[in-house]
Every structure is written in C-alpha cells, then in structure tokens.
Design a protein around this motif. Structure first.
Motif, PDB file in Angstrom:
ATOM      1  N   HIS A  12       4.947 -10.756   4.488  1.00 45.00           N
ATOM      2  CA  HIS A  12       5.096 -11.542   5.713  1.00 45.00           C
ATOM      3  C   HIS A  12       5.843 -10.779   6.799  1.00 45.00           C
ATOM      4  N   LEU A  13       6.593  -9.724   6.431  1.00 46.38           N
ATOM      5  CA  LEU A  13       7.297  -8.905   7.419  1.00 46.38           C
ATOM      6  C   LEU A  13       6.647  -7.529   7.599  1.00 46.38           C
ATOM      7  N   GLN A  14       5.514  -7.317   6.962  1.00 44.03           N
ATOM      8  CA  GLN A  14       4.853  -6.015   6.976  1.00 44.03           C
ATOM      9  C   GLN A  14       4.424  -5.610   8.390  1.00 44.03           C
ATOM     10  N   ARG A  15       4.667  -4.346   8.718  1.00 41.87           N
ATOM     11  CA  ARG A  15       4.231  -3.799  10.006  1.00 41.87           C
ATOM     12  C   ARG A  15       2.799  -3.272   9.900  1.00 41.87           C
ATOM     13  N   TYR A  16       2.018  -3.503  10.964  1.00 41.52           N
ATOM     14  CA  TYR A  16       0.661  -2.974  11.073  1.00 41.52           C
ATOM     15  C   TYR A  16       0.486  -2.359  12.460  1.00 41.52           C
ATOM     16  N   GLU A  17      -0.399  -1.378  12.527  1.00 41.15           N
ATOM     17  CA  GLU A  17      -0.696  -0.745  13.811  1.00 41.15           C
ATOM     18  C   GLU A  17      -2.138  -0.254  13.792  1.00 41.15           C
ATOM     19  N   ASN A  18      -2.965  -0.824  14.670  1.00 40.07           N
ATOM     20  CA  ASN A  18      -4.379  -0.421  14.755  1.00 40.07           C
ATOM     21  C   ASN A  18      -5.061  -0.435  13.388  1.00 40.07           C
ATOM     22  N   HIS A  19      -4.911  -1.536  12.680  1.00 45.65           N
ATOM     23  CA  HIS A  19      -5.543  -1.758  11.372  1.00 45.65           C
ATOM     24  C   HIS A  19      -4.889  -0.968  10.235  1.00 45.65           C
ATOM     25  N   PHE A  20      -3.887  -0.156  10.542  1.00 47.28           N
ATOM     26  CA  PHE A  20      -3.201   0.590   9.495  1.00 47.28           C
ATOM     27  C   PHE A  20      -1.973  -0.193   9.024  1.00 47.28           C
ATOM     28  N   ARG A  21      -1.810  -0.296   7.725  1.00 42.66           N
ATOM     29  CA  ARG A  21      -0.560  -0.793   7.163  1.00 42.66           C
ATOM     30  C   ARG A  21       0.442   0.352   7.225  1.00 42.66           C
ATOM     31  N   LEU A  22       1.612   0.116   7.811  1.00 45.42           N
ATOM     32  CA  LEU A  22       2.605   1.171   7.962  1.00 45.42           C
ATOM     33  C   LEU A  22       3.471   1.244   6.707  1.00 45.42           C
ATOM     34  N   VAL A  23       3.572   2.441   6.173  1.00 47.15           N
ATOM     35  CA  VAL A  23       4.255   2.690   4.907  1.00 47.15           C
ATOM     36  C   VAL A  23       5.337   3.738   5.120  1.00 47.15           C
ATOM     37  N   ALA A  24       6.486   3.556   4.482  1.00 46.66           N
ATOM     38  CA  ALA A  24       7.570   4.545   4.534  1.00 46.66           C
ATOM     39  C   ALA A  24       7.931   4.954   3.116  1.00 46.66           C
TER      40      ALA A  24
END
Length: 206
Positions: A12-24
């Motif tokens: 529910h707090l996951q970041r997305y950008e241009n259809h990409f799931r952002l992973v660290a």
C-alpha cells in the motif's frame, strides 16, 4: 527463537514510476583480513553477503520495495536488516540503477512485473542472530569470485563489479577468476539455527 523485529508487508506504500515498481537494495560487504592472502590484495579480502531466494534455487542480494515514507537508502538498509539480518554503514553513492522483471513474472510479456532497482553498498558492522525473514532467507558470506559465479542475472554481476571498483579500485570481471576448490561449500548454506546444511541446485547457474 524468532526476531522481535517485524518485516514490512503489503504494497500500500509501494512507489511506482512509469509502470515500474521501484526497488531498493544493497550488497552487504566486509573486508576479511584473516584470509590467506600473502600479497595483501584488497580484492582477495573483499567478501559479500548473499541470501537464498524463496522457492528458487539461487542466491541473491537483499532488495525489496521502496516505500513512500522512506528515503531510498533507508529502504535499502531496511531490506538488508529484514532479509539478511545485518546492519551497517550504507554508502551515499549508488552502485547503479537496473531495470529487470521480477522472478515471478519472468515468462510474461508486456510491462507486468517490471522493476527499477537502485543498489547500494553496505559495509556490515553487525550481524543479528535472529532477523525478521530468517525463515525464508538463509545467508552466506562469499568472496567476490564465488559470488560472481553464483550471480544468475547480468545486472547482479554489474552491481558486484561496481562494488569491487568502489571498494578496491579493481573490477571483478577483468581479473582472472581463481579456481574454486571442491572444499569450498558454495552449494551448502548453513541454517542460522545451526541445523543441517541446505542442499541447493545453485551449480546449475554457475
């Protein structure tokens, strides 16, 4: 005994950008000055920590979703704690940014499962005996040549190479890879509880 720390769950707090799931994520590392190293070569003393991947026969570096309420490096440090049970000093500069598909979506077409991963170097200064995702992730320290052979994906080798250059000034890929003796337990991960070794088919990817 289980860890009193709790891993984050849900997206529910996951970041997305241009259809990409952002992973660290990060590559946890240490300098082992007790290895047999007559020349004192720093590359020979560099070791990295890899973890087992649930339902997969491979080793990976700790990584996971970057969430809205944390900075990128905080997310990378959190994943190292949750998945590998280590704390340390994270480097300010990125090892790099890679785009890949999540393991569960490897055979799909289109953008489903697309991830953009930001990887850091983490100098480990504490290893916990118990950690949140201990039941699904074992861990093992490897020298850089062992780790190189066990990296399943190109982006993992590129990240490892970036780490080697950052810490030692030398790339892994351009250095002759020593022969690894059969006594080196690459395919035997010791459970943190001290139970029997876990057999793995990792050699299929070497």
């Amino acid at each position: 005994m289980s860890s009193t720390l709790q891993a984050r769950t849900g997206r529910h707090l996951q970041r997305y950008e241009n259809h990409f799931r952002l992973v660290a994520g990060c590559i946890p590392y240490r300098i082992n000055r007790h290895v047999d190293n007559p020349t004192g070569d720093l590359l020979s003393m560099l070791e990295v920590l890899m973890i087992t991947s649930p339902n997969q026969h491979d080793l990976v570096f700790p990584k996971g979703g970057w969430e809205n309420d944390e900075a990128m490096d905080e997310a990378a440090s959190r994943e190292a704690l949750e998945e590998a049970g280590v704390r340390g000093i994270i480097h300010d500069s990125l090892l790099g940014v890679w785009e890949f598909r999540s393991k569960s979506k490897q055979n799909l077409c289109g953008q489903e499962g697309a991830c953009r991963g930001y990887m850091f170097a983490l100098e480990v200064n504490e290893e916990l005996e118990f950690w949140p995702e201990q039941s699904t992730h074992d861990r093992k320290w490897l020298n850089v040549w062992e780790a190189w052979k066990l990296c399943r994906y190109d982006w993992m080798r590129e990240a490892l190479n970036s780490l080697s250059i950052l810490i030692t000034g030398k790339p892994v890929r351009l250095v002759a890879v020593p022969e690894i003796s059969e006594s080196t337990s690459l395919f035997c991960l010791v459970k943190p509880s001290g139970t029997e070794c876990v057999d793995s088919a990792i050699n299929a990817f070497c």
